[in-house]
Structures are given as structure tokens and as C-alpha cells.
Design an enzyme around this catalytic site. Structure first.
Site, PDB file in Angstrom:
ATOM      1  N   CYS A   8      -4.762   1.391 -11.074  1.00 23.05           N
ATOM      2  CA  CYS A   8      -4.389   0.481  -9.984  1.00 23.05           C
ATOM      3  C   CYS A   8      -5.113   0.951  -8.728  1.00 23.05           C
ATOM      4  O   CYS A   8      -6.098   1.686  -8.823  1.00 23.05           O
ATOM      5  CB  CYS A   8      -2.869   0.404  -9.807  1.00 23.05           C
ATOM      6  SG  CYS A   8      -2.070   1.953  -9.353  1.00 23.05           S
ATOM      7  N   ASN A  11      -2.723   4.570  -7.471  1.00 26.28           N
ATOM      8  CA  ASN A  11      -2.195   5.439  -8.537  1.00 26.28           C
ATOM      9  C   ASN A  11      -0.883   6.105  -8.113  1.00 26.28           C
ATOM     10  O   ASN A  11      -0.616   7.258  -8.438  1.00 26.28           O
ATOM     11  CB  ASN A  11      -3.231   6.494  -8.964  1.00 26.28           C
ATOM     12  CG  ASN A  11      -2.867   7.268 -10.228  1.00 26.28           C
ATOM     13  OD1 ASN A  11      -3.220   8.430 -10.382  1.00 26.28           O
ATOM     14  ND2 ASN A  11      -2.142   6.654 -11.144  1.00 26.28           N
ATOM     15  N   CYS A  13       2.059   3.556  -7.574  1.00 25.72           N
ATOM     16  CA  CYS A  13       3.103   2.562  -7.883  1.00 25.72           C
ATOM     17  C   CYS A  13       2.983   2.000  -9.306  1.00 25.72           C
ATOM     18  O   CYS A  13       3.814   2.286 -10.171  1.00 25.72           O
ATOM     19  CB  CYS A  13       3.056   1.402  -6.889  1.00 25.72           C
ATOM     20  SG  CYS A  13       3.398   1.888  -5.191  1.00 25.72           S
ATOM     21  N   ARG A  14       1.942   1.191  -9.559  1.00 20.20           N
ATOM     22  CA  ARG A  14       1.865   0.471 -10.836  1.00 20.20           C
ATOM     23  C   ARG A  14       1.337   1.311 -12.004  1.00 20.20           C
ATOM     24  O   ARG A  14       1.976   1.359 -13.063  1.00 20.20           O
ATOM     25  CB  ARG A  14       0.982  -0.788 -10.666  1.00 20.20           C
ATOM     26  CG  ARG A  14       1.600  -1.819  -9.770  1.00 20.20           C
ATOM     27  CD  ARG A  14       0.587  -2.864  -9.330  1.00 20.20           C
ATOM     28  NE  ARG A  14      -0.411  -2.285  -8.443  1.00 20.20           N
ATOM     29  CZ  ARG A  14      -1.462  -2.938  -7.942  1.00 20.20           C
ATOM     30  NH1 ARG A  14      -1.651  -4.201  -8.277  1.00 20.20           N
ATOM     31  NH2 ARG A  14      -2.301  -2.339  -7.131  1.00 20.20           N
ATOM     32  N   SER A  15       0.158   1.940 -11.841  1.00 21.02           N
ATOM     33  CA  SER A  15      -0.411   2.651 -12.998  1.00 21.02           C
ATOM     34  C   SER A  15       0.415   3.862 -13.450  1.00 21.02           C
ATOM     35  O   SER A  15       0.442   4.142 -14.657  1.00 21.02           O
ATOM     36  CB  SER A  15      -1.887   3.016 -12.780  1.00 21.02           C
ATOM     37  OG  SER A  15      -2.084   3.819 -11.641  1.00 21.02           O
ATOM     38  N   ASP A 122       0.884  -6.006  -6.521  1.00 20.10           N
ATOM     39  CA  ASP A 122       1.043  -4.749  -5.807  1.00 20.10           C
ATOM     40  C   ASP A 122       2.410  -4.741  -5.117  1.00 20.10           C
ATOM     41  O   ASP A 122       2.664  -5.557  -4.236  1.00 20.10           O
ATOM     42  CB  ASP A 122      -0.086  -4.661  -4.780  1.00 20.10           C
ATOM     43  CG  ASP A 122      -0.046  -3.389  -3.965  1.00 20.10           C
ATOM     44  OD1 ASP A 122       0.933  -2.623  -4.110  1.00 20.10           O
ATOM     45  OD2 ASP A 122      -0.986  -3.161  -3.194  1.00 20.10           O
TER      46      ASP A 122
HETATM   47  P1  4NP Z   1      -0.545   0.938  -6.425  1.00 20.61           P
HETATM   48  O1  4NP Z   1       0.134   0.508  -5.041  1.00 20.61           O
HETATM   49  O2  4NP Z   1      -1.985   0.483  -6.361  1.00 20.61           O
HETATM   50  O3  4NP Z   1       0.234   0.175  -7.445  1.00 20.61           O
HETATM   51  O4  4NP Z   1      -0.398   2.423  -6.520  1.00 20.61           O
HETATM   52  C1  4NP Z   1      -0.384   0.845  -3.794  1.00 20.61           C
HETATM   53  C2  4NP Z   1      -0.168   2.095  -3.267  1.00 20.61           C
HETATM   54  C3  4NP Z   1      -0.642   2.423  -2.003  1.00 20.61           C
HETATM   55  C4  4NP Z   1      -1.316   1.477  -1.279  1.00 20.61           C
HETATM   56  C5  4NP Z   1      -1.529   0.212  -1.791  1.00 20.61           C
HETATM   57  C6  4NP Z   1      -1.070  -0.107  -3.062  1.00 20.61           C
HETATM   58  N1  4NP Z   1      -1.785   1.793   0.032  1.00 20.61           N
HETATM   59  O5  4NP Z   1      -2.292   0.880   0.711  1.00 20.61           O
HETATM   60  O6  4NP Z   1      -1.670   2.960   0.454  1.00 20.61           O
END
Ligand code: 4NP
Length: 151
Positions: A8, A11, A13-15, A122
């Protein structure tokens, strides 16, 4: 050993959820699962507390995970690279150099709904319901993946 990488943006939240869920459904002596982010912003961090919580609620511990950035070397280390959304797909494909590299990369929800281009949203800027929604989507996709790889 079959090697699968979940990707993602951050790294956190989702992955990490995808990694934890798939690990819970496969024989870990035969399938290696890891995750990474297209951005290095959260390198070394634990998963987001909301991902840790939703995983815990469903009996999965993801607190051993730490964020790390996706790298070009991952194309040779992994057999399959599952991305969460179109932006991840573009970012990962941008780092690929061969048609074999490209053929390893798939939108994870395409395993469930082929060619529909569905994205795992996201959840970072939203509330807890977004994390439960992500969990449910990834649980269904990982169930399908585990049946497909047969372990
Ligand atoms: P992820 O979510 O891609 O599912 O881990 C996010 C985590 C952090 C951010 C964006 C999406 N950020 O903008 O810091």
C-alpha cells in the site's frame, strides 16, 4: 516456498492487515507473506493503532510488523505482488523493468472481482469504520488467494 508481498502507500494501515490476514489463512512453512509501502514516510513504525485494533478484534496480532518501503529488489524476491489501489499499482509498475516483473503485480480485489479495478480505500484519514471495511474486503480477497495457492 511461494512468496507473496502486500503493498500500500504507507505500509501502516492496509498492507499490514493484508499480511496478517493472509498469514492466518495459509501454511506459513510453505507460503512466505510480507508487506511494504510505496512511500518510506513511516519506515520502521508499527502498524497504525486502528489497524492493530481491528486485527486484534478478529484474533490476529500484527504488532510484530514494521513499515518498510517497497524496493526494486522485491520484484525478484516475490512471486506475487498485491497492491491495494490504482495509485499503488502505478507506483510499483513504475519501478518494474521486465514484463515478468509487471506480470507479478495485481490489484488485490481483482482476485475476487476480476477486471473490475476495485480498490481497497485508504482508511488513514477516516474513522474506525473505514478500518473494519478494509478488514472485511481484505478478508474476502485473502480467502480467495489462500484457496488459489492451495496452502
Ligand atoms: P496505508 O495508509 O497506505 O494503507 O498504510 C496510509 C498511511 C499513511 C498515509 C497515507 C495512507 N500518510 O499520508 O501518511
Amino acid at each position: 516456498m511461494k512468496k507473496i508481498l502486500m503493498v500500500c502507500l504507507g505500509n501502516i494501515c492496509r498492507s499490514p492487515l493484508a499480511e496478517g490476514i493472509l498469514k492466518s489463512k495459509v501454511n506459513n512453512t510453505k507460503v512466505y507473506v510480507d508487506s511494504a509501502g510505496t512511500s518510506a514516510t513511516h519506515q520502521g513504525e508499527l502498524p497504525d493503532p486502528r489497524s492493530i485494533e481491528v486485527a486484534q478484534k478478529h484474533g490476529i496480532d500484527i504488532t510484530d510488523q514494521r513499515s518498510r518501503p517497497f524496493s526494486k529488489e522485491d520484484f525478484s524476491k516475490f512471486d506475487l505482488i498485491y497492491v491495494m489501489d490504482q495509485s499503488n499499482l502505478n507506483n510499483v509498475l513504475h519501478l518494474s523493468s521486465t514484463t515478468e516483473d509487471k506480470s507479478k503485480v495485481k490489484l488485490i480485489m481483482d482476485e475476487l472481482l476480476p477486471n473490475e479495478g476495485q480498490e481497497v480505500p485508504d482508511p488513514y484519514y477516516g474513522g474506525e469504520q473505514g478500518f473494519e471495511n478494509v478488514y472485511q474486503m481484505l478478508d474476502k480477497a485473502c480467502e480467495k488467494i489462500s484457496l488459489k495457492i492451495g496452502d
